[in-house]
Structures are given as C-alpha cells and as structure tokens.
Design a protein around this motif. Sequence first.
Motif, PDB file in Angstrom:
ATOM      1  N   ASN A  25       0.802  -1.229   0.000  1.00  0.00           N
ATOM      2  CA  ASN A  25       0.000   0.000   0.000  1.00  0.00           C
ATOM      3  C   ASN A  25       0.831   1.272   0.000  1.00  0.00           C
ATOM      4  OD1 ASN A  25      -2.414  -1.426   0.029  1.00  0.00           O
ATOM      5  ND2 ASN A  25      -2.182  -1.789   2.227  1.00  0.00           N
ATOM      6  N   ARG A  26       2.075   1.161   0.454  1.00  0.00           N
ATOM      7  CA  ARG A  26       2.962   2.316   0.316  1.00  0.00           C
ATOM      8  C   ARG A  26       4.397   1.830   0.174  1.00  0.00           C
ATOM      9  NH1 ARG A  26       5.262   4.494   5.180  1.00  0.00           N
ATOM     10  NH2 ARG A  26       4.527   3.420   7.045  1.00  0.00           N
ATOM     11  N   PRO A  27       5.170   2.569  -0.610  1.00  0.00           N
ATOM     12  CA  PRO A  27       6.513   2.088  -0.956  1.00  0.00           C
ATOM     13  C   PRO A  27       7.409   1.877   0.264  1.00  0.00           C
ATOM     14  CG  PRO A  27       5.892   3.946  -2.323  1.00  0.00           C
ATOM     15  CD  PRO A  27       4.842   3.849  -1.267  1.00  0.00           C
ATOM     16  N   ILE A  28       8.315   0.941   0.121  1.00  0.00           N
ATOM     17  CA  ILE A  28       9.290   0.611   1.164  1.00  0.00           C
ATOM     18  C   ILE A  28      10.664   1.063   0.665  1.00  0.00           C
ATOM     19  CG2 ILE A  28      10.381  -1.326   2.395  1.00  0.00           C
ATOM     20  CD1 ILE A  28       7.815  -2.936   1.966  1.00  0.00           C
ATOM     21  N   THR A  29      11.390   1.781   1.516  1.00  0.00           N
ATOM     22  CA  THR A  29      12.745   2.189   1.108  1.00  0.00           C
ATOM     23  C   THR A  29      13.757   1.167   1.623  1.00  0.00           C
ATOM     24  OG1 THR A  29      13.112   3.416   3.141  1.00  0.00           O
ATOM     25  CG2 THR A  29      12.120   4.649   1.310  1.00  0.00           C
ATOM     26  N   LYS A  30      14.976   1.275   1.122  1.00  0.00           N
ATOM     27  CA  LYS A  30      16.056   0.386   1.603  1.00  0.00           C
ATOM     28  C   LYS A  30      16.262   0.597   3.096  1.00  0.00           C
ATOM     29  CE  LYS A  30      18.864  -0.497  -2.388  1.00  0.00           C
ATOM     30  NZ  LYS A  30      20.118  -0.691  -2.971  1.00  0.00           N
ATOM     31  N   GLU A  31      16.149   1.876   3.517  1.00  0.00           N
ATOM     32  CA  GLU A  31      16.351   2.192   4.946  1.00  0.00           C
ATOM     33  C   GLU A  31      15.250   1.536   5.779  1.00  0.00           C
ATOM     34  OE1 GLU A  31      16.402   4.630   2.481  1.00  0.00           O
ATOM     35  OE2 GLU A  31      18.599   4.467   2.483  1.00  0.00           O
ATOM     36  N   ASN A  32      14.011   1.576   5.264  1.00  0.00           N
ATOM     37  CA  ASN A  32      12.904   0.910   5.971  1.00  0.00           C
ATOM     38  C   ASN A  32      13.253  -0.560   6.211  1.00  0.00           C
ATOM     39  OD1 ASN A  32      10.369   2.609   3.983  1.00  0.00           O
ATOM     40  ND2 ASN A  32      11.116   3.172   6.006  1.00  0.00           N
ATOM     41  N   VAL A  33      13.776  -1.201   5.173  1.00  0.00           N
ATOM     42  CA  VAL A  33      14.068  -2.640   5.281  1.00  0.00           C
ATOM     43  C   VAL A  33      15.091  -2.886   6.388  1.00  0.00           C
ATOM     44  CG1 VAL A  33      15.131  -4.616   4.107  1.00  0.00           C
ATOM     45  CG2 VAL A  33      13.468  -3.214   2.906  1.00  0.00           C
ATOM     46  N   VAL A  34      16.179  -2.115   6.345  1.00  0.00           N
ATOM     47  CA  VAL A  34      17.237  -2.311   7.350  1.00  0.00           C
ATOM     48  C   VAL A  34      16.682  -2.018   8.740  1.00  0.00           C
ATOM     49  CG1 VAL A  34      19.488  -1.465   8.130  1.00  0.00           C
ATOM     50  CG2 VAL A  34      19.067  -1.867   5.698  1.00  0.00           C
ATOM     51  N   ASN A  35      15.951  -0.920   8.873  1.00  0.00           N
ATOM     52  CA  ASN A  35      15.414  -0.566  10.203  1.00  0.00           C
ATOM     53  C   ASN A  35      14.491  -1.650  10.738  1.00  0.00           C
ATOM     54  OD1 ASN A  35      16.760   1.797  10.154  1.00  0.00           O
ATOM     55  ND2 ASN A  35      15.021   3.048   9.458  1.00  0.00           N
TER      56      ASN A  35
END
Length: 332
Positions: A212-222
């Motif tokens: 539903n909303r984009p995921i950033t690389k930082e989101n993944v790591v966090n």
Amino acid sequence: MNITDLKNISLKNRMPELLCEHPGMISNAERSLLFNLAKHYFQNQGTIIDAGAFLGASTVCFAQGLKEANITNIKHKAIWSFEKGIVRNNFQRFVEAFDLQPHFIGDSFTETFLALTANYVDYYKIHFSDILDYTHPIENNVEIAFLDILKTEKVCRHCIEQFFPALLEGAYVIQQDYFFDQLPFIKYTQEAFSEFFSYEGQVNSSALFKLNRPITKENVVNVLDSLSPSDAMDLHIQAEKRTNNNERAYFMQLSRAWLLADIGKLSEAKKHYRKVKEHFFKENSYSEENLRKDFSHRHNLLESYFLFMESWTSAPSLFGDSSWEAFIYAND
Ligand SMILES: C[S@@+](CC[C@H](N)C(=O)[O-])C[C@H]1O[C@@H](n2cnc3c(N)ncnc32)[C@H](O)[C@@H]1O
C-alpha cells in the motif's frame, strides 16, 4: 489493481490444462493464482519476480497469463526467474512422474528447465545462480513477487532487501511457504512489514499481500535490524491468525514450535508441540493411516530438530548463526 475475491481469481477463472501438467511443486490453485495475476492484474509497468522456479511451473503460469493478455516485450522480458538449478534428493520423484532424463544429486538441471519452458522464452529471463549473489537493480520496478525460495533466514533476508524496495505501490507479494509447518522466519519477517502491506488472502500454503505504500532500503534495514526474538514471536502469532483452515492453522502452530526452538526456548517448544498435537487430533477425527500419511514426516522432522537443538550451543539470533540451516544441511 484490486483483488476483490481471491477465490474467484484462483479457482473459477480456470487456467489452461497444460499448466497443471508442468512438473512442479506448487498446487493447481496456486498455479491458477499466478496465471490469473499475470493475465488480469499485471500492468506492464514493472517486472514479475519468480524466485525459486525449479523446473519452471511458476514461470510458465505467469508466462501463459501474459500471453493471454497479449503482453510481449521481447527486449524487456517481464518475468525474471531465479533458480540455482542443482539436483537435490527430491528430484527423483519428478524424473519418475514426468519421465525426465535421469539426474544425480549435485547435477545441474538447467538444460531440463530450458527444454520444459522453451515455448515461453519470449516472456522470461532466467538467472541460474545462487540468489545470494544477486543484486536487484533498484530502477527495475517490481509488480508481482512470487517468493518460493525463502528456505533459509539468510535467503529470506536477502530477498526482502533486494525486492521489497523495488516493489511498486499496489504490487503483489505471494509468500509460498506461509501456511507451512516450517520456516517461521517467513511469517515474522513478512508481518514485520505490516504497516506497508494489506493481507489479501490464502491459496493453499501461499499468502497474498498487497503493497500500500513504498518501502525504502532504509525501511528494510530498520525493520529487520530492530527485530528481537520476542517481536518475532508476537509477529508469528499475528500470522497464525491469518488462516481459517483447520489443517493450515495446525501447521502454523507447528511452525511456532520451530520458532520457539530457534530462539532458545526448547522446553517451551516441546510443551507447545505436545499440546497442539493432542488438541488437533482430539478435535479432528484423524485415522492412524491419515496421521501417518499427512503428518508423520512433519512430526518426525520437528522432533529431530528438538534433538538437534539440544546440542546447539550458539546464542539464539534471528539472522546470525542459523541452526535451521545447519540442521537441513546435516539432514539433506
Ligand atoms: C519449492 S522450489 C520452487 C518450486 C517452483 N516455484 C515450482 O513452481 O515448481 C524452490 C526452488 O528454489 C531453489 N533455490 C533454493 N535456494 C536457492 C538459492 N539460494 N538460489 C537459487 N535458487 C534456490 C531450489 O533449487 C528449488 O528449485
């Protein structure tokens, strides 16, 4: 693209018979899901990831869907399939059932994959290598990701890191081993991204999620780095609630026992296993024969894992030294 009725898509919109006949490890309902997603929901704005293609059943389901939707782009092939292509001990049953060329453990089966999928070469591109060595180009958007390769924590984390930041808003992720009695890390890692996804439903052991909303690389790591063993347990319990199917619900409880053992709670794991097993067989009238046929190998594997974990000395960690990987390696 919005799926309003998953049963409609996977069961009523029948797929061509030939897709059921292709050697593979996925059920007909799952084949139909992939075919119909490609045929009716693919927008041709990104790629279809087919991670863990084996002999190409999932690949040809997607490809036939694109073919029927008249989507061809010879230059940019829409389906990107991933497969190591090395024969393991489960290969022999496919040789016998589909009269394939004999192979030995450790042989490459890439030629067989290419022969079986030859009619669809305009639609897919295959990466024959260990997916751990693959880096996904961030500019390549992903519309559909079929994940049937997350067999170890390492691969699970790697695929999330590579593919989740490339998912387009509205993209579908199909987690093939979700309602399965092993691989608990698939459930808690997917659930850890709940704020980004909605759960769309179940087809056999597969769970379908929509971004539903984009995921950033930082989101993944966090998200992944902040997961503690107790978060993993809470998220696993959240995943268990996703199925209404009795048998699959039982598999999810077995999966919880695997997770408890993984995070160093071996006696709790054994207690949980005894309790859910007793409850399940009391509530459901399973004959001895059914029990042996359907469940024995699952129970035996879990019990062997408990034994294995008695001598596992590394501290529990979610993506570090994997007891599961060591266990399957020892049992392969
Ligand atoms: C369950 S099978 C996939 C079944 C397939 N989707 C089908 O439709 O029949 C999983 C596949 O993932 C492949 N695999 C597992 N780990 C891998 C890795 N690290 N890199 C590449 N392929 C891998 C295995 O060789 C296996 O063929």
